[in-house]
Design a protein around this motif. Structure first.
Motif, PDB file in Angstrom:
ATOM      1  N   ASN A 159      12.805  12.095  -2.105  1.00 45.81           N
ATOM      2  CA  ASN A 159      12.339  12.703  -3.353  1.00 45.81           C
ATOM      3  C   ASN A 159      10.908  13.212  -3.261  1.00 45.81           C
ATOM      4  OD1 ASN A 159      10.946  10.374  -3.347  1.00 45.81           O
ATOM      5  ND2 ASN A 159      11.625   9.624  -5.327  1.00 45.81           N
ATOM      6  N   LEU A 160      10.519  13.642  -2.046  1.00 50.63           N
ATOM      7  CA  LEU A 160       9.173  14.184  -1.865  1.00 50.63           C
ATOM      8  C   LEU A 160       9.261  15.651  -1.442  1.00 50.63           C
ATOM      9  CD1 LEU A 160       7.699  11.274   0.290  1.00 50.63           C
ATOM     10  CD2 LEU A 160       7.437  11.571  -2.165  1.00 50.63           C
ATOM     11  N   TRP A 186       3.416   1.684  -7.942  1.00 47.12           N
ATOM     12  CA  TRP A 186       2.652   2.356  -6.885  1.00 47.12           C
ATOM     13  C   TRP A 186       3.450   2.259  -5.589  1.00 47.12           C
ATOM     14  CZ3 TRP A 186      -3.362   1.911  -6.717  1.00 47.12           C
ATOM     15  CH2 TRP A 186      -3.887   2.333  -7.939  1.00 47.12           C
ATOM     16  N   THR A 187       4.512   3.011  -5.518  1.00 53.65           N
ATOM     17  CA  THR A 187       5.491   2.762  -4.463  1.00 53.65           C
ATOM     18  C   THR A 187       6.036   4.050  -3.844  1.00 53.65           C
ATOM     19  OG1 THR A 187       7.195   2.699  -6.181  1.00 53.65           O
ATOM     20  CG2 THR A 187       6.274   0.583  -5.518  1.00 53.65           C
ATOM     21  N   ASN A 188       5.275   5.168  -3.962  1.00 54.14           N
ATOM     22  CA  ASN A 188       5.812   6.507  -3.674  1.00 54.14           C
ATOM     23  C   ASN A 188       6.579   6.669  -2.364  1.00 54.14           C
ATOM     24  OD1 ASN A 188       3.314   6.345  -5.204  1.00 54.14           O
ATOM     25  ND2 ASN A 188       3.727   8.473  -5.676  1.00 54.14           N
ATOM     26  N   PHE A 189       6.089   6.034  -1.300  1.00 50.09           N
ATOM     27  CA  PHE A 189       6.683   6.311   0.018  1.00 50.09           C
ATOM     28  C   PHE A 189       7.648   5.213   0.482  1.00 50.09           C
ATOM     29  CE2 PHE A 189       2.287   8.022  -0.028  1.00 50.09           C
ATOM     30  CZ  PHE A 189       2.626   9.359  -0.122  1.00 50.09           C
ATOM     31  N   ASN A 212       0.823  -1.212   0.000  1.00 47.23           N
ATOM     32  CA  ASN A 212       0.000   0.000   0.000  1.00 47.23           C
ATOM     33  C   ASN A 212       0.860   1.266   0.000  1.00 47.23           C
ATOM     34  OD1 ASN A 212      -1.326  -2.301   1.668  1.00 47.23           O
ATOM     35  ND2 ASN A 212      -3.003  -1.219   0.714  1.00 47.23           N
ATOM     36  N   LEU A 213       1.783   1.292  -0.904  1.00 45.62           N
ATOM     37  CA  LEU A 213       2.710   2.419  -1.153  1.00 45.62           C
ATOM     38  C   LEU A 213       3.806   2.579  -0.087  1.00 45.62           C
ATOM     39  CD1 LEU A 213       0.359   5.385  -2.284  1.00 45.62           C
ATOM     40  CD2 LEU A 213       0.891   3.308  -3.515  1.00 45.62           C
ATOM     41  N   PHE A 264      13.366  -0.478  -6.802  1.00 50.93           N
ATOM     42  CA  PHE A 264      13.024  -1.057  -8.102  1.00 50.93           C
ATOM     43  C   PHE A 264      11.530  -1.368  -8.172  1.00 50.93           C
ATOM     44  CE2 PHE A 264      17.396  -2.139  -7.218  1.00 50.93           C
ATOM     45  CZ  PHE A 264      18.031  -1.706  -8.372  1.00 50.93           C
ATOM     46  N   ASP A 265      10.918  -1.014  -9.307  1.00 53.71           N
ATOM     47  CA  ASP A 265       9.487  -1.299  -9.511  1.00 53.71           C
ATOM     48  C   ASP A 265       9.286  -2.545 -10.375  1.00 53.71           C
ATOM     49  OD1 ASP A 265       8.412   0.883  -8.121  1.00 53.71           O
ATOM     50  OD2 ASP A 265       8.761   2.237  -9.813  1.00 53.71           O
TER      51      ASP A 265
END
Ligand SMILES: Cc1cc2nc3c(=O)[nH]c(=O)nc-3n(C[C@H](O)[C@H](O)[C@H](O)COP(=O)(O)O)c2cc1C
Length: 308
Positions: free
Chosen positions: A219-220, A137-140, A96-97, A165-166
């Motif tokens: 990177n946020l 879907w991995t932003n955090f 869930n990210l 890595f996605d």
């Protein structure tokens, strides 16, 4: 030398395979002993928020541990492995990210770790982090893994590598990705080189994916009423559009006042102290006003848990 890999993936899953690839490189390069904790298999008591550890530690009583006693879960076992480690790698797949809940639970429990924070602040360990996702879907995920690695190693300066890595959904999918395995070997080599450099008293450098924030490599960006900040280290950023490109600048002054700096941690500790003082002074009023909410009982009664 000792390396501890905290791995929140499935047994023999992608994250674990990647950790082992890095371990193999570390062992070959510097002979350090590598140990892996399968975080998802651990039992970690949920922090009940009693604040006993925080209150005691703020008073300098480091011997106070947790209301959940040693042996009632795996926390102190893992904490001991952390204490013995020269380098700690934090890794997780995206759930869930975010990193997995169990990894966050371990981080929550670090409040109960006695003088661990004090100890690693005085002498940082080497830290590193990596993460993966089944999609993008991995932003955090990596940002939080880096934050955990920073807390366990002592500072963001102690981080020597971080990479994500996605698009690796099924167990073993990483075995089709030679570039990923190659990068994990490099990841291990970076940690081995850092262990050797640290032994010689040399300065460490960061070889991971560069972030927008020069401080935590995150990177946020977060927009607040008074400006734009790195949400991880709370360093205030200056934004500019130059030739239609967004430029993010962090001044030296802003970096020095990030939340994980000595200044920032002191401010945070002071704010906790202030909050407790205010509540202690107003305890009669709190007790009086509390009645209304205690009497307004709406919490459901949880059913008994049956053995599986
Ligand atoms: C509960 C759950 C939530 C997940 N959420 C995400 C997600 O938000 N984004 C994503 O890219 N992958 C998500 N995944 C997929 C995993 O990241 C992926 O399967 C990964 O390969 C698991 O790593 P492992 O083999 O090391 O266990 C989720 C998987 C599970 C079981």
């Amino acid at each position: 030398m000792n390396v501890l890999g905290l791995c929140a993936g499935r047994p023999d899953g992608n994250t674990e395979i990647m950790m082992k690839e890095a371990f193999m490189a570390i062992e070959e390069m510097c002979g350090a002993q590598c140990r892996l904790v399968r975080v998802q298999e651990t039992t970690i008591n949920t922090c009940v928020g009693c604040e006993s550890c925080m209150v005691n530690h703020l008073k300098g009583n480091w011997d106070f541990r947790c209301v959940h006693k040693n042996g009632s879960d795996h926390f102190y076992f893992i904490e001991q492995l952390m204490r013995e480690a020269d380098a700690i790698i934090v890794s997780s797949p995206a759930y869930n990210l975010l990193p997995t809940g169990q990894m966050i639970k371990l981080l929550n429990k670090m409040h109960a770790s006695g003088n661990y924070r004090d100890m690693v602040e005085k002498e940082n360990k080497i830290g590193a982090a990596f993460s993966i996702g089944g999609t993008d879907w991995t932003n955090f995920t990596l940002n939080v893994c880096k934050m955990i690695a920073m807390e366990l190693a002592g500072s963001y300066e102690a981080l020597v590598d971080a990479v994500h890595f996605d698009f690796m959904p099924s167990r073993g999918a990483v075995l089709l990705e030679d570039d990923v395995l190659k990068r994990m070997r490099q990841f291990g080599e970076t940690i081995a080189a850092a262990l050797t450099a640290k032994e010689k008293g040399e300065k460490l450098s960061y070889a991971g994916t560069p972030g927008v924030c020069p401080d935590c490599h995150g990177n946020l960006l977060e927009i607040r009423a008074d400006g734009v900040y790195c949400p991880q280290c709370l360093t205030k950023a200056k934004l500019q559009i130059v030739d239609e490109e967004l430029r993010v600048e962090f001044t030296r002054e802003a970096i020095a006042r990030n939340r994980w700096s000595i200044w920032g941690k002191r401010l945070h500790d002071d704010n906790i102290r202030k909050g407790h003082k205010k509540a202690a002074e107003g305890k009669d009023q709190i007790r009086e006003r509390m009645k209304k909410y205690v009497d307004y009982e709406r919490a459901v009664t949880l059913p008994e848990i049956l053995p599986e």
